[in-house]
Structures are given as C-alpha cells and as structure tokens.
Design a protein around this motif. Structure first.
Motif, PDB file in Angstrom:
ATOM      1  N   ALA A 203      37.737  47.249  33.789  1.00 31.69           N
ATOM      2  CA  ALA A 203      36.599  46.457  33.800  1.00 31.69           C
ATOM      3  C   ALA A 203      36.778  45.315  34.852  1.00 31.69           C
ATOM      4  N   PHE A 204      38.149  45.114  34.895  1.00 32.94           N
ATOM      5  CA  PHE A 204      38.405  43.904  35.816  1.00 32.94           C
ATOM      6  C   PHE A 204      38.285  44.522  37.427  1.00 32.94           C
ATOM      7  N   GLU A 206      36.271  47.045  38.438  1.00 33.99           N
ATOM      8  CA  GLU A 206      35.025  47.168  38.890  1.00 33.99           C
ATOM      9  C   GLU A 206      34.458  45.846  39.022  1.00 33.99           C
ATOM     10  N   ARG A 207      34.716  44.786  38.380  1.00 34.09           N
ATOM     11  CA  ARG A 207      34.179  43.676  38.601  1.00 34.09           C
ATOM     12  C   ARG A 207      34.561  42.903  39.912  1.00 34.09           C
ATOM     13  N   ARG A 208      35.800  43.174  40.486  1.00 34.52           N
ATOM     14  CA  ARG A 208      36.539  42.890  41.705  1.00 34.52           C
ATOM     15  C   ARG A 208      35.722  43.580  42.714  1.00 34.52           C
ATOM     16  N   ARG A 210      32.850  44.889  42.728  1.00 34.50           N
ATOM     17  CA  ARG A 210      31.488  44.447  42.783  1.00 34.50           C
ATOM     18  C   ARG A 210      31.239  43.078  43.469  1.00 34.50           C
ATOM     19  N   ASP A 211      32.240  42.092  43.213  1.00 36.75           N
ATOM     20  CA  ASP A 211      32.365  40.959  43.858  1.00 36.75           C
ATOM     21  C   ASP A 211      32.465  41.025  45.352  1.00 36.75           C
TER      22      ASP A 211
END
Length: 259
Positions: A203-204, A206-208, A210-211
């Motif tokens: 999850a981390f 994927e979030r990085r 995306r940002d």
C-alpha cells in the motif's frame, strides 16, 4: 405433571377452552401444546405451565389463580433441577482446562443447571436487564459450543447464572485464552524479514508511485532526462567548490588577477 392433571380434573374445562383463555400472543398456547404438557414424556416449558395454571379454575378469582401459577412455577423449578441433576453433580473441567468453545459451552450449561435450568427466554430477559441482551438463538449456540461469546455476552450470562464477580474472573481468562489460541498474534522468525507481499508495504509503494505521477503531471517533479542533467550540474558545482582546497598561493593570485 400430577398437579396440572389434578387442576384439569377439578375444573372440567376442555383443552380448546383453556387455549382460548390463555389469551393473545405471546401468552397464547394451543390445545395440543397444553395437552402434551401433562403427558410426562418431557418437561414442558415454564411459559406453558404458567399458561396452563392460569387457564384452569375460576377466572374471576384472581387470588386463587395467582396461587395456582405460583405453585405450578415452584413445582416446575423443582422438576427442572431434578432433570438437570447429572449436570449439577458432574464437576466437569476446571477453568484452566477450558481451551475450546465446546468446553466453554459445557461449563456454562452446568452453571445454568445449577440455578434451576432457566429457559432461554428467561436468560434473554435477564441479560437484557443487565444492559446487554443475548438473544435466545445466540444463547443456544453459545451453550452448545458452536460459537464463542463476546466479553460482554459472557459477563451478562455469568450474572444470569448467579456467578459472583470474583469467580467470573476465571471465566474471562478462559475466554481470552480460547480467543488468543484461535487468532494468535503474528510472530516473526529470527533473521531478516522480506517485506515483499506485506499489505502495508504494498500500500505504501502504491501510494508513493501515485503521488510521484501526480507531481510529474503538475510540474512539481523533474522528468527523468531533466533529472539526470540536474544531477550533473550539482556534481559540477560541488567540484568547483572543492577546487579551492587544491590551489596553491600562486594559482590563487593568478586566478584573482584574471578575474
């Protein structure tokens, strides 16, 4: 059951008439239910016995009716205790030996037998009065060992079975032991742990990513080719800053005159 048969013989009221006298639901009992209550094949429910005692005799004499219901309730409780005697005399497992939902349900069933085998409806009313109602269907599953009660359900059930606060602590420990064994806390083996496949790590990442994509689209982050050139510029500037450490005095004077 003898007492109920005596009341029926004295009043000479038919079962159909008795069923009509029991009143509307939830107090209504059918004629077949009332007739089976005195066969002696099994112990009827307390609600049926009370309805039977209310339906026979003079309906206008309230004092006599209360006496019949009280006497029938007293005899029913004595019969329930006698029927549950095998459970009451069997000590069962000690609390520290209770390690499964089945063993916990058997222990609670013994506690229920020791207080006169109250019906599931009575247990539901008692637990509701304690602030956390345990439905009859849930109580049946708990006593059968099919489901594990929650901490709140176990607390009100122990109150309904007349267990003291000091004695209830052992039951709470047994419940916690069973819950822990069914859902143990994650433990890591020795050595390095690879985070690949861990949901939190994925999850981390994927979030990085995306940002990073958003910042590139909005111009907040350099493109790859610009980023390489920027690194080269930074390296060159650092090199020229370090050159002053390697120049002697003549070179410094010459560099100052040329400037």
């Amino acid at each position: 059951m003898e007492y109920l048969r005596e009341l029926k013989a004295t009043s000479r009221v038919t079962y159909r008439e008795m069923a009509r006298r029991t009143g509307p639901k939830p107090y209504y009992c059918g004629a077949s239910t009332l007739s089976q209550a005195v066969t002696g094949s099994r112990l009827p429910r307390l609600q049926v016995v009370e309805a039977y005692a209310r339906a026979v005799g003079d309906r206008a004499d309230h004092q006599a009716r209360q006496h019949r219901v009280g006497r029938a309730r007293q005899l029913w409780k004595a019969a329930a205790i006698e029927e549950a005697r095998p459970l009451r005399t069997d000590q069962g497992r000690r609390l520290r030996q209770i390690r499964t939902p089945e063993a916990l349900g058997q222990g609670l069933a013994r506690l229920r037998a020791r207080v006169g085998q109250p019906s599931l409806r009575e247990i539901e009313r008692e637990t509701a009065a304690r602030g956390h109602r345990v439905p009859r269907s849930t109580c049946r599953l708990i006593l059968a060992g099919c489901v594990l009660p929650t901490s709140e359900q176990l607390t009100v059930l122990l109150y309904a079975f007349a267990v003291t606060e000091a004695a209830s602590m052992g039951w709470r420990i047994a419940l916690s032991r069973i819950a822990t064994s069914r859902d143990p806390a994650p433990t890591w083996p020795g050595g390095c742990v690879c985070p690949d496949g861990d949901p939190a790590v994925n999850a981390f990442l994927e979030r990085r990513d995306r940002d990073e994509r958003i910042k590139r689209k909005t111009g907040q982050l350099r493109q790859d080719e610009d980023y390489d050139a920027w690194l080269e510029v930074r390296a060159a500037r650092a090199f020229y800053r370090r050159r002053w450490d390697y120049l002697d005095e003549d070179e410094l004077d010459q560099f100052a005159q040329s400037g």
